[in-house]
Design a protein around this motif. Structure first.
Motif, PDB file in Angstrom:
ATOM      1  N   ASP A  40      -4.299  10.934   4.661  1.00  6.01           N
ATOM      2  CA  ASP A  40      -4.420  10.967   3.709  1.00  6.01           C
ATOM      3  C   ASP A  40      -4.595  10.214   2.713  1.00  6.01           C
ATOM      4  OD1 ASP A  40      -1.868  11.525   5.863  1.00  6.01           O
ATOM      5  OD2 ASP A  40      -0.991   9.233   6.252  1.00  6.01           O
ATOM      6  N   ASP A  41      -3.164  10.947   1.659  1.00  2.99           N
ATOM      7  CA  ASP A  41      -4.574  10.051   0.112  1.00  2.99           C
ATOM      8  C   ASP A  41      -3.434   8.495  -0.531  1.00  2.99           C
ATOM      9  OD1 ASP A  41      -5.316  12.293  -0.392  1.00  2.99           O
ATOM     10  OD2 ASP A  41      -4.267  13.190  -0.914  1.00  2.99           O
ATOM     11  N   VAL A  42      -4.674   7.684  -0.246  1.00  2.00           N
ATOM     12  CA  VAL A  42      -3.674   6.473  -1.667  1.00  2.00           C
ATOM     13  C   VAL A  42      -3.332   7.135  -2.849  1.00  2.00           C
ATOM     14  CG1 VAL A  42      -5.081   4.638  -1.787  1.00  2.00           C
ATOM     15  CG2 VAL A  42      -5.435   5.042   0.409  1.00  2.00           C
ATOM     16  N   ILE A  43      -2.866   6.287  -2.735  1.00  2.00           N
ATOM     17  CA  ILE A  43      -1.838   6.967  -4.090  1.00  2.00           C
ATOM     18  C   ILE A  43      -2.159   5.450  -4.593  1.00  2.00           C
ATOM     19  CG2 ILE A  43       0.075   7.256  -5.595  1.00  2.00           C
ATOM     20  CD1 ILE A  43      -0.691   9.159  -4.209  1.00  2.00           C
ATOM     21  N   GLY A  44      -2.472   4.386  -4.216  1.00  4.94           N
ATOM     22  CA  GLY A  44      -2.654   2.773  -4.800  1.00  4.94           C
ATOM     23  C   GLY A  44      -1.940   1.702  -4.191  1.00  4.94           C
ATOM     24  N   ILE A  45      -2.667   0.298  -4.447  1.00  6.59           N
ATOM     25  CA  ILE A  45      -2.282  -1.142  -4.141  1.00  6.59           C
ATOM     26  C   ILE A  45      -1.439  -1.556  -4.884  1.00  6.59           C
ATOM     27  CG2 ILE A  45      -4.174  -1.581  -4.150  1.00  6.59           C
ATOM     28  CD1 ILE A  45      -3.613  -3.017  -0.994  1.00  6.59           C
ATOM     29  N   PHE A  46      -0.501  -2.039  -4.404  1.00  6.17           N
ATOM     30  CA  PHE A  46       0.563  -2.964  -5.578  1.00  6.17           C
ATOM     31  C   PHE A  46       0.333  -4.236  -5.602  1.00  6.17           C
ATOM     32  CE2 PHE A  46       1.287   1.877  -5.522  1.00  6.17           C
ATOM     33  CZ  PHE A  46       1.561   2.449  -6.469  1.00  6.17           C
ATOM     34  N   GLY A  47       0.208  -5.252  -6.153  1.00  3.88           N
ATOM     35  CA  GLY A  47       0.906  -6.467  -6.470  1.00  3.88           C
ATOM     36  C   GLY A  47       1.999  -6.355  -7.305  1.00  3.88           C
ATOM     37  N   VAL A  48       3.149  -6.907  -6.566  1.00  2.00           N
ATOM     38  CA  VAL A  48       4.876  -7.256  -6.568  1.00  2.00           C
ATOM     39  C   VAL A  48       4.601  -8.589  -6.885  1.00  2.00           C
ATOM     40  CG1 VAL A  48       6.553  -6.361  -6.450  1.00  2.00           C
ATOM     41  CG2 VAL A  48       4.761  -5.320  -5.649  1.00  2.00           C
ATOM     42  N   GLY A  49       5.204  -8.537  -8.329  1.00  2.00           N
ATOM     43  CA  GLY A  49       5.829 -10.354  -9.105  1.00  2.00           C
ATOM     44  C   GLY A  49       6.147 -10.655  -9.999  1.00  2.00           C
ATOM     45  N   TYR A  50       6.782 -11.794 -10.399  1.00  3.65           N
ATOM     46  CA  TYR A  50       6.943 -11.728 -11.938  1.00  3.65           C
ATOM     47  C   TYR A  50       5.780 -12.248 -12.108  1.00  3.65           C
ATOM     48  CZ  TYR A  50      11.917 -11.874  -9.744  1.00  3.65           C
ATOM     49  OH  TYR A  50      13.221 -11.908  -8.733  1.00  3.65           O
ATOM     50  N   LEU A  95       1.167  -0.787  -0.302  1.00  3.56           N
ATOM     51  CA  LEU A  95      -0.218  -0.329   0.050  1.00  3.56           C
ATOM     52  C   LEU A  95       0.861   0.771   0.669  1.00  3.56           C
ATOM     53  CD1 LEU A  95      -2.637   1.266   0.214  1.00  3.56           C
ATOM     54  CD2 LEU A  95      -2.635   1.541   2.741  1.00  3.56           C
ATOM     55  N   LEU A  96       0.581   1.974  -0.790  1.00  7.54           N
ATOM     56  CA  LEU A  96       1.170   3.556  -0.740  1.00  7.54           C
ATOM     57  C   LEU A  96       0.117   4.496  -0.428  1.00  7.54           C
ATOM     58  CD1 LEU A  96       4.315   4.430  -1.523  1.00  7.54           C
ATOM     59  CD2 LEU A  96       3.505   4.726  -4.263  1.00  7.54           C
ATOM     60  N   THR A  97       0.910   5.672   0.549  1.00  5.40           N
ATOM     61  CA  THR A  97      -0.082   6.571   0.742  1.00  5.40           C
ATOM     62  C   THR A  97       0.779   7.800   0.638  1.00  5.40           C
ATOM     63  OG1 THR A  97       0.099   6.120   2.628  1.00  5.40           O
ATOM     64  CG2 THR A  97      -1.820   5.714   1.820  1.00  5.40           C
ATOM     65  N   SER A  98      -0.013   8.887   0.715  1.00  6.40           N
ATOM     66  CA  SER A  98       0.630  10.472   0.630  1.00  6.40           C
ATOM     67  C   SER A  98       0.452  10.700   1.684  1.00  6.40           C
ATOM     68  CB  SER A  98       0.287  11.291  -0.809  1.00  6.40           C
ATOM     69  OG  SER A  98       0.810  12.216  -0.416  1.00  6.40           O
ATOM     70  N   LYS A  99       1.324  11.676   2.859  1.00  7.73           N
ATOM     71  CA  LYS A  99       1.101  12.173   3.909  1.00  7.73           C
ATOM     72  C   LYS A  99       0.446  13.479   3.205  1.00  7.73           C
ATOM     73  CE  LYS A  99       4.913  15.006   5.369  1.00  7.73           C
ATOM     74  NZ  LYS A  99       5.765  15.260   5.802  1.00  7.73           N
ATOM     75  N   GLY A 100      -0.916  13.660   3.828  1.00  8.46           N
ATOM     76  CA  GLY A 100      -2.153  14.518   4.257  1.00  8.46           C
ATOM     77  C   GLY A 100      -1.461  16.305   4.343  1.00  8.46           C
ATOM     78  N   SER A 101      -2.373  16.962   4.038  1.00  4.34           N
ATOM     79  CA  SER A 101      -2.350  18.343   4.424  1.00  4.34           C
ATOM     80  C   SER A 101      -3.001  19.587   4.334  1.00  4.34           C
ATOM     81  CB  SER A 101      -1.039  19.237   3.592  1.00  4.34           C
ATOM     82  OG  SER A 101      -0.678  20.429   3.827  1.00  4.34           O
ATOM     83  N   ASP A 102      -3.553  20.521   4.979  1.00  2.00           N
ATOM     84  CA  ASP A 102      -4.895  21.361   4.791  1.00  2.00           C
ATOM     85  C   ASP A 102      -3.968  22.156   4.203  1.00  2.00           C
ATOM     86  OD1 ASP A 102      -6.106  20.079   7.137  1.00  2.00           O
ATOM     87  OD2 ASP A 102      -4.998  21.377   8.518  1.00  2.00           O
ATOM     88  N   ILE A 103      -2.878  22.445   3.377  1.00  2.20           N
ATOM     89  CA  ILE A 103      -2.148  23.116   2.658  1.00  2.20           C
ATOM     90  C   ILE A 103      -2.260  23.177   0.879  1.00  2.20           C
ATOM     91  CG2 ILE A 103      -1.120  24.442   1.659  1.00  2.20           C
ATOM     92  CD1 ILE A 103      -0.006  25.022   4.639  1.00  2.20           C
ATOM     93  N   GLU A 104      -3.330  23.345   0.385  1.00  2.00           N
ATOM     94  CA  GLU A 104      -4.377  22.420  -0.938  1.00  2.00           C
ATOM     95  C   GLU A 104      -2.413  22.012  -2.074  1.00  2.00           C
ATOM     96  OE1 GLU A 104      -7.054  22.504  -4.692  1.00  2.00           O
ATOM     97  OE2 GLU A 104      -7.360  24.084  -3.364  1.00  2.00           O
ATOM     98  N   ILE A 105      -2.320  23.088  -2.381  1.00  2.00           N
ATOM     99  CA  ILE A 105      -0.864  22.738  -2.855  1.00  2.00           C
ATOM    100  C   ILE A 105      -0.007  22.216  -2.257  1.00  2.00           C
ATOM    101  CG2 ILE A 105       0.336  24.980  -2.089  1.00  2.00           C
ATOM    102  CD1 ILE A 105       0.518  23.603  -5.440  1.00  2.00           C
ATOM    103  N   GLU A 106       0.724  22.189  -0.726  1.00  2.00           N
ATOM    104  CA  GLU A 106       1.487  20.957  -0.039  1.00  2.00           C
ATOM    105  C   GLU A 106       0.594  19.787  -0.649  1.00  2.00           C
ATOM    106  OE1 GLU A 106       2.193  19.936   4.178  1.00  2.00           O
ATOM    107  OE2 GLU A 106       3.236  21.546   3.785  1.00  2.00           O
ATOM    108  N   ARG A 107      -0.830  19.298  -0.295  1.00  2.00           N
ATOM    109  CA  ARG A 107      -0.737  18.435  -0.470  1.00  2.00           C
ATOM    110  C   ARG A 107      -1.081  17.746  -2.377  1.00  2.00           C
ATOM    111  NH1 ARG A 107      -5.541  15.901   3.018  1.00  2.00           N
ATOM    112  NH2 ARG A 107      -6.219  14.386   1.837  1.00  2.00           N
ATOM    113  N   THR A 108      -1.189  18.923  -3.674  1.00  2.00           N
ATOM    114  CA  THR A 108      -1.000  17.910  -4.221  1.00  2.00           C
ATOM    115  C   THR A 108       0.675  17.724  -4.486  1.00  2.00           C
ATOM    116  OG1 THR A 108      -3.296  19.512  -4.972  1.00  2.00           O
ATOM    117  CG2 THR A 108      -0.560  19.252  -6.679  1.00  2.00           C
ATOM    118  N   GLU A 109       1.537  18.478  -4.520  1.00  2.00           N
ATOM    119  CA  GLU A 109       2.867  18.154  -4.439  1.00  2.00           C
ATOM    120  C   GLU A 109       2.615  17.159  -3.556  1.00  2.00           C
ATOM    121  OE1 GLU A 109       4.323  21.940  -2.267  1.00  2.00           O
ATOM    122  OE2 GLU A 109       4.217  22.213  -3.738  1.00  2.00           O
TER     123      GLU A 109
END
Length: 161
Positions: free
Chosen positions: A130-140, A72-86
């Motif tokens: 926090d924002d969810v960027i995605g959940i990732f299956g990893v393998g061959y 699971l990959l998430t992004s640290k949230g922020s109350d400041i819109e531009i910071e959250r986007t960045e």
């Protein structure tokens, strides 16, 4: 494999071989991914290795293609819109770096948005801020899908005076 070859041959993998994946190798790719650009060196990515109980609770229709590892990959949230986007954009760069590192060593990744639903967020313990960027299956990969046709980038370029 060189960088351009890794970029052009990277695909969203839907089915994985049963072959196990060394978690230390995955962590090596995550470390490489951490060199993604990020404004003011905030390093806003958060990573969770999804265990079998949590994975089962998510009830993904293909169980992430049978991938041996789920992240699971998430992004640290922020109350400041531009910071959250960045932050979200930096974590998307992190994700791309991770996928290219995996691809360069013959592995593949399935990127899903499943983790963004309220039910999945609760199962995964994602804080509301926090924002969810995605959940990732990893393998061959069991197979590598062919490339889909792309619009030539020349049609997307505008030269300004």
């Amino acid at each position: 494999m060189n960088t351009i070859e890794a970029i052009k041959s990277r695909r969203n993998i839907k089915e994985f071989k049963k072959e196990p994946l060394d978690l230390n190798k995955v962590k090596e790719w995550l470390e490489a991914a951490s060199y993604a650009p990020n404004h003011r060196m905030t390093e806003p990515w958060k990573i969770k290795i999804v265990g079998p109980q949590t994975r089962a609770a998510l009830r993904h229709k293909t169980d992430f293609g049978g991938a041996p590892v789920v992240l699971l990959l998430t992004s640290k949230g922020s109350d400041i819109e531009i910071e959250r986007t960045e932050n979200a954009l930096a974590v998307a760069c992190f994700a791309q770096n991770f996928m290219l590192a995996a691809r360069s060593e013959g592995a593949g990744v399935f990127w899903s948005s499943l983790a963004g639903s309220p039910q999945s967020r609760a199962i995964l313990g994602v804080p509301e801020e926090d924002d969810v960027i995605g959940i990732f299956g990893v393998g061959y990969p069991a197979s590598l899908p062919p490339a889909k046709e792309r619009i030539p980038v020349a049609r997307k370029i505008e030269e300004m005076p």
